[in-house]
Design an enzyme around this catalytic site. Structure first.
Site, PDB file in Angstrom:
ATOM      1  CG  ASP A 402      -2.041  -1.034   1.088  1.00  0.00           C
ATOM      2  OD1 ASP A 402      -2.231  -1.567  -0.023  1.00  0.00           O
ATOM      3  OD2 ASP A 402      -2.703  -1.312   2.105  1.00  0.00           O
ATOM      4  CD  GLU A 429      -1.000  -4.666 -10.057  1.00  0.00           C
ATOM      5  OE1 GLU A 429      -0.668  -5.680 -10.680  1.00  0.00           O
ATOM      6  OE2 GLU A 429      -1.964  -4.660  -9.254  1.00  0.00           O
TER       7      GLU A 429
END
Length: 519
Positions: A402, A429
Site C-alpha cells: 500500500d 496497481e
C-alpha cells in the site's frame, strides 16, 4: 374511512427534540467554522499583500542602490582614464583636485574621492585646500587592489573616517600604469547616511527594517540603525542562507538574528553590483489590524451563536405540533441531500492513493473525447502498471505494498500540470493519466518523467530484475476524433501498448502502433 391525524407521542417529541438540538449544534459549529475559515483566509491575504509590498519595496531599493553605486562608479571610470592620460604632475593633480571637488558636489551620495599611488600615499582628494599626503596602506580596499589585478569596481566593508568619524562605504578601482602594473587606487566614499536617510522615507512600521548587505554577508547600511549594525557579519543567519542558495530574489518569514523580531523579509540582488537589499516588515505589525478584526468578528460570532442557541432552545421547547415536526423533517432531508452530495464527491476519489478513482476517470475520458472532437485537438492517455507488484506484496507484505502504491501515486499526481489533466487509479496497481490537448511528444515526456522519477526513489524490490520498483507504460494518442472512437477503444489501445511494454521487458514506455503510424 376518514384517516385519523397522527398524534405526536412523548417518544416522538423526544426524537424531534434531539434532532432539533443536534441541528442547532451543527448550525453553531458550521457558522463558527465558516467565520474562522474566513478570518484565516483574510490573514493569508494580509500576509500575501505584505509580501507583494515588501517585494516591490526591495525592487525599488535595489534599483536605487544600483543607481547610487553606478553614478559613483562612472565617475571613477572617467577619473581613472584622466589619470592614465594626464599623469600625476603637479599641474595635472591641480586639475584633478578641482575636478574631484566638482564630482563630489554633483553627487550627493559621495563623502569624498581620493587617489592613492602605488605606495598608498594619497596624492589628491576632493577636500578643498587639503594637501596632507595620508598613507592608507592598512585599508582593505588598498590591499585588495594591490593583490588583485581585476580592473572592476570593488565595494568594501564600511568604516569610519579617521577625521570626522562618519560611516562610509568604500567604492574603489585599481589604477594601472601604461605597462599594466599596479599604479595605485582611486577611491570614492559613499555616505551611509545617504542610504539611511532615503530608507526613512519608506513606511516600514515601528519594527520594520531595511538593510543593504554585501554578497559575502556584511551589512553596510540599515534602517533603523542598531549599535552594531554596520559591518555586522550576517553570513551565518537564515536570511543570508536563503539568498545564497537561491537565485538572489525572494521572500520569507524569518526571525531576525539582530533583534529577535520575526519579520517578512523581501530580498533582491542588485543588477550590477555584489550586494542585495532586504525589506523586512514585522509580522506582528502586518497582522495587527487583522488581529483586531479577528477579535471583533469572534465576539460578534459568539454573540450570534449564543442568540441562535437561545432562540433554538426556546423553539425546541415549543415543539408539539405536527407542522413543526414536518418542518424539521424537511430540514433533515435537506441536510441529507447535502451529505449525499458530499459523499458523491468523495466517491470519486481513491481512498488509498488520493487520486481520482475509476468512476471519475470514466466520466472524465468521455467528456474529454467530446471536447477534443469539438475543438479538433489531440487527446492522449497513458496507462501505467507497477512491474511485478504481486511479487512485491509477497516479499514485503500488503502494508508495504500500500505504501508503495501511495509513493507511485504521488509521482503520477505530480504529472497533473494543468487543470484539465487527470491522474487516476485505474485498478489495483494500474494507473491512468488523461492529457487533453497533448500530442505524442508531450505524452512521451510525461510518461518518461514518471518512469524516471520512480527510478529516483529507489524503492527496493528484490523480485524485480532492476532491484527497485519500476513501472511500464502504454500510450495512445488520438489526433483526430471520429464517430468510431470511444472511451473503451481508446483505453484498450493504450492497454495494448502497456501489454507490449511488459512483453518487451518492462520498465519502459510503449506507444500504440496505430498512434506511431499516424504520427
Amino acid at each position: 374511512m376518514r384517516p385519523q391525524p397522527t398524534v405526536l407521542t412523548p417518544a416522538n417529541n423526544s426524537s424531534v427534540t434531539a434532532a432539533a438540538i443536534g441541528f442547532l449544534i451543527l448550525v453553531c459549529i458550521s457558522l463558527t467554522g465558516l467565520i474562522a475559515w474566513t478570518i484565516w483566509e483574510e490573514r493569508t491575504d494580509q500576509l500575501l499583500e505584505s509580501e507583494i509590498t515588501s517585494d516591490n519595496m526591495s525592487r525599488s531599493l535595489a534599483r536605487h542602490a544600483d543607481d547610487t553605486f553606478k553614478a559613483a562608479d562612472t565617475s571613477l571610470l572617467g577619473l581613472s582614464e584622466r589619470v592614465l592620460v594626464d599623469g600625476t604632475s603637479p599641474a595635472a593633480l591641480d586639475r584633478l583636485h578641482r575636478l574631484l571637488m566638482l564630482r563630489v558636489k554633483e553627487l550627493p551620495q559621495l563623502q569624498g574621492i581620493a587617489i592613492f599611488d602605488e605606495n598608498s600615499v594619497r596624492i589628491v582628494n576632493s577636500l578643498p585646500g587639503d594637501t596632507a599626503h595620508t598613507i592608507n596602506s592598512d585599508r582593505e580596499y588598498f590591499i585588495f587592489h594591490k593583490t588583485n589585478s581585476n580592473p572592476g569596481p570593488h565595494i568594501g566593508a564600511p568604516f569610519r573616517v579617521r577625521s570626522s568619524g562618519e560611516w562610509i562605504i568604500p567604492l574603489s578601482r585599481r589604477l594601472d600604469d601604461a605597462d599594466g602594473q599596479f599604479a595605485g587606487v582611486i577611491l570614492a566614499t559613499i555616505k551611509i547616511s545617504y542610504f539611511t536617510d532615503f530608507y526613512k522615507t519608506f513606511n516600514i512600521g515601528r519594527d520594520g527594517a531595511i538593510a543593504l548587505i554585501l554578497s559575502n554577508g556584511t551589512q553596510i547600511a540599515r534602517q533603523p540603525l542598531l549599535p552594531d549594525s554596520l559591518g555586522k557579519d550576517l553570513s551565518k543567519g537564515p536570511l543570508y542562507a536563503l539568498y545564497n542558495h537561491g537565485n538572489g530574489d525572494g521572500s520569507a518569514m524569518i526571525k531576525s538574528m539582530q533583534d529577535g523580531i520575526e519579520r517578512l523579509n523581501g530580498y533582491r540582488r542588485l543588477a550590477y553590483y555584489p550586494l542585495f537589499v532586504t525589506t523586512a516588515l514585522s509580522k506582528t505589525e502586518i497582522l495587527s489590524s487583522w488581529h483586531r478584526l479577528a477579535i471583533v468578528r469572534g465576539l460578534i460570532t459568539l454573540g450570534i451563536v449564543i442568540v441562535i442557541a437561545m432562540l433554538g432552545m426556546r423553539l425546541v421547547r415549543q415543539i408539539g405540533m405536527r407542522i413543526r415536526a414536518e418542518e424539521e423533517a424537511r430540514n433533515a432531508r435537506d441536510a441529507l441531500q447535502e451529505l449525499n452530495a458530499t459523499l458523491e464527491k468523495l466517491a470519486q476519489q481513491d481512498g488509498l492513493t488520493g487520486l481520482a478513482n475509476r468512476r471519475k476517470f470514466d466520466q472524465a475520458i468521455n467528456h474529454a473525447l467530446s471536447r477534443a472532437k469539438q475543438s479538433a485537438t489531440p487527446l492522449a492517455v497513458i496507462l501505467i502498471d507497477v512491474d511485478y507488484f504481486k511479487k512485491f506484496n509477497d516479499l514485503y507484505g500488503h502494508v508495504a505494498g500500500d505504501e508503495c502504491l501511495r509513493q507511485v501515486a504521488a509521482i503520477i499526481k505530480a504529472s497533473e500540470k494543468r487543470s484539465s489533466d487527470l491522474a487516476a487509479r485505474y485498478g489495483g496497481e494500474e494507473f491512468a493519466v488523461l492529457l487533453p490537448d497533448t500530442n505524442l511528444d508531450g505524452a512521451l515526456v510525461v510518461a518518461e518523467s514518471i518512469r524516471k522519477a520512480l527510478h529516483a526513489l529507489k524503492i527496493e524490490h528484490a523480485g524485480n530484475a532492476a532491484g527497485i520498483v519500476t513501472v511500464s507504460a502504454g500510450i495512445d494518442v488520438l489526433t483526430s476524433i471520429s464517430e468510431k472512437d470511444s472511451a473503451a477503444s481508446f483505453v484498450s489501445a493504450a492497454d495494448a501498448a502497456l501489454y507490449s511494454a511488459k512483453a518487451s521487458g518492462r520498465d519502459r514506455v510503449q506507444v500504440h502502433r496505430t498512434t506511431l503510424a499516424a504520427d
